[in-house]
Design an enzyme around this catalytic site. Structure first.
Site, PDB file in Angstrom:
ATOM      1  CG  HIS A   1      -8.634   5.797  17.135  1.00  0.00           C
ATOM      2  ND1 HIS A   1      -7.561   4.995  17.075  1.00  0.00           N
ATOM      3  CD2 HIS A   1      -8.913   6.363  16.059  1.00  0.00           C
ATOM      4  CE1 HIS A   1      -7.110   5.013  15.792  1.00  0.00           C
ATOM      5  NE2 HIS A   1      -7.864   5.909  15.136  1.00  0.00           N
TER       6      HIS A   1
ATOM      7  N   GLY B   1       0.812  -1.325  -0.069  1.00  0.00           N
ATOM      8  CA  GLY B   1      -0.094  -0.047   0.001  1.00  0.00           C
ATOM      9  C   GLY B   1       1.022   1.221   0.061  1.00  0.00           C
TER      10      GLY B   1
HETATM   11  C1  BG6 Z   1      -7.811   7.190  11.816  1.00  0.00           C
HETATM   12  C2  BG6 Z   1      -9.431   7.349  11.171  1.00  0.00           C
HETATM   13  O1  BG6 Z   1      -7.740   5.822  12.378  1.00  0.00           O
HETATM   14  O2  BG6 Z   1      -7.629   8.511  12.756  1.00  0.00           O
HETATM   15  C3  BG6 Z   1      -9.638   8.541  10.298  1.00  0.00           C
HETATM   16  O3  BG6 Z   1      -9.448   6.408   9.995  1.00  0.00           O
HETATM   17  C4  BG6 Z   1      -9.093   9.602  11.202  1.00  0.00           C
HETATM   18  O4  BG6 Z   1     -10.849   8.694   9.672  1.00  0.00           O
HETATM   19  C5  BG6 Z   1      -7.926   9.507  11.865  1.00  0.00           C
HETATM   20  O5  BG6 Z   1      -9.099  10.852  10.752  1.00  0.00           O
HETATM   21  C6  BG6 Z   1      -7.635  10.542  13.280  1.00  0.00           C
HETATM   22  O6  BG6 Z   1      -6.322  10.352  13.668  1.00  0.00           O
HETATM   23  P1  BG6 Z   1      -5.706  11.687  14.046  1.00  0.00           P
HETATM   24  O7  BG6 Z   1      -4.617  11.266  14.706  1.00  0.00           O
HETATM   25  O8  BG6 Z   1      -5.742  12.833  12.941  1.00  0.00           O
HETATM   26  O9  BG6 Z   1      -6.403  12.387  15.282  1.00  0.00           O
END
Ligand code: BG6
Length: 481
Positions: free
Chosen positions: A237, A12
């Site tokens: 998350h 990828g």
């Molecule tokens: C990713 C998601 O895991 O985390 C995204 O797939 C999201 O949709 C991103 O935008 C957010 O990460 P960060 O580090 O920018 O808060």
């Protein structure tokens, strides 16, 4: 750092994640002298290009994205990069790829799968069948999120990859675990008696975890429309953050003990699924989402989720954990607010008693805030609420490493602590699958919200019904002015 030559291969290699996250992180590691000099990074892609074209593309990205870009550093860094063209869906391409890898004459291999999860089994099986894993040294396999689409697909993937690589050599990415302030949660909790002693239902009224994004889905509509906020952000998350906040003190602050405690939290997490009364689970979609590229014009995919959860363990009995996340909101921020109970102390009638708050700011600013009440100067007994604040990112000489810098380094060093174990992923999918099963068609419950707002009103009403509200940091900061 292990001083071992390694080939770091990325499947990828022409995707956004590689250009915008992995390459800047590799560059910073290189700049800081933290990468092995004889490491080779091989990026795989279908597109017809050669290494020098690929290096130019990476250079363009870095020049835009990296403030400390330096031409001569880049030249040295880019010497590590090689582009290899292949179609990873074609079994026959792997035989040639094996020959190419052998020509590199390197005993250790890391394979980073920055592809859709549907390809994880195929790539892993091909690597095994075409003998790409038969090396003298170590093999590590890294899997980007999302790890599956639901519990069933995640289990299928896991059965295959754990058989091929073995759990100890698998790195499942949740990049939030690489963020500075997420790593700080344990330290704040367990290194401060004033917090560890009151980290329970007797002192804490509720916990709020917010991860807001300013951007919409941009060019990721194709992926996102199948996923939605629940799978994209909550399953990984937000649940990881909640688990760190709610877990019991581990026996030791080591990788295995922390993972075990996190799993116990996730397995005991209940979402209040009261869709009819909009109390417990809120789905939202931003206006204009259906017109985004590669999004179904009739899509019912949620771009916002707010939910109320309870951790079914004695420490947290009756304490709601409110989670919310969404895209196209009024700002990008991530924070954890711990709201403490207000005890029976008599407040003067003319002043409002603000609860103590502990705020862990994750991004864009990083810091820890504690809100306490003091006496207003010169008044007899009026209360005044003030912030004791530590802003880590306000120091102009301090720059937090990007989460991917930390994670890439851990992979190279063979440290799996900041990666999610299978039991965590599985328990999180069990929970999210339950939510999805309960509300397969979300349309009657999907509230729209304007772009740039702070989400649907129903998310505010949910807390209002409980006599609470979401804490805004702006409000807290105003008092501080
Ligand atoms: C990713 C998601 O895991 O985390 C995204 O797939 C999201 O949709 C991103 O935008 C957010 O990460 P960060 O580090 O920018 O808060």
């Amino acid at each position: 750092m292990e001083n071992q030559k390694v080939i770091f291969t990325i499947f990828g290699g022409t995707g956004n994640l590689t250009y915008y996250k992995l390459m800047p992180a590799f560059y910073q590691l290189f700049l800081g002298g933290r990468l092995l000099n004889d490491m080779t990074i091989i990026v795989l892609g279908r597109k017809d290009k050669d290494t020098s074209m690929y290096r130019e593309e990476v250079k363009d990205v870095l020049m835009k994205k990296v403030s400390n870009f330096n031409e001569s550093v880049f030249v040295a860094f880019s010497a590590m990069l090689q582009y290899y063209q292949m179609n990873f869906e074609k079994a026959e391409d792997y035989t040639e790829f094996n020959t190419y890898m052998q020509s590199q004459n390197c005993p250790n291999r890391i394979f980073y799968l920055a592809t859709a999860p549907t390809f994880f089994p195929l790539i892993s099986e091909q690597l095994r069948d075409k003998k790409l894993l038969d090396v003298k040294g170590y093999v590590r396999a890294v899997f980007e999120k999302p790890f599956g689409y639901d519990l069933e697909s995640a289990e299928k993937i896991n059965d295959i990859i754990s058989d091929i690589f073995g759990e100890d050599y698998i790195y499942r990415i949740d990049h939030y675990l690489g963020k500075e302030m997420i790593q700080n949660i344990n330290t704040v909790r367990f290194s401060n008696q004033i917090f560890s002693a009151v980290w329970n239902k007797d002192s804490i009224d509720n916990v709020q975890i917010t991860v807001k994004e300013k951007d919409g889905v941009k060019d990721r509509g194709g992926y996102y429309d199948q996923a939605g906020a629940l799978r994209d952000m909550v399953q990984n998350h937000l649940i990881q953050i909640l688990a760190l906040v709610a877990m019991e003190p581990p026996k030791r602050l080591d990788n295995q003990s922390i993972k075990e405690e996190k799993v116990k939290v996730i397995q005991n997490l209940n979402v209040q699924m009261d869709l009819e009364s909009h109390n417990g689970l809120i789905f939202g979609q931003y206006e204009g989402y259906r017109e985004e590229v590669k999004v179904d014009p009739n899509s019912n995919t949620e771009t916002f989720v707010a939910m109320k959860c309870f951790v079914n363990r004695p420490r947290w009995e009756g304490v709601p954990f409110y989670l919310r996340t969404g895209k196209a909101l009024d700002g990008g921020e991530a924070k954890i607010v711990i709201e403490f109970r207000v005890d029976g102390f008599d407040t003067p009638s003319n002043t409002e008693r603000i609860p103590n708050l502990l705020v862990i700011k994750i991004q864009p600013d990083e810091g820890v805030y504690l809100r306490i009440n003091t006496k207003e100067p010169r008044s007899e007994s009026n209360l005044m609420s003030v912030n004791l604040s530590y802003c880590q990112s306000c120091d102009i000489f301090y720059k937090s490493p990007d989460a991917y810098e930390r994670l890439l380094l851990d992979i190279i060093n063979g440290d799996t602590a900041m990666f999610t174990g299978w039991e965590e992923v599985k328990s999180a999918w069990e929970l999210i699958s339950e939510v999805i099963d309960k509300c397969p068609t979300k349309s009657p419950y999907l509230d729209t919200y304007p772009k740039g707002s702070d989400g649907p009103m129903s998310a505010h009403n949910m807390l209002k019904m409980d006599g609470r509200h979401w804490w805004r940091l702006d409000d807290l900061n105003n008092d501080f002015d």
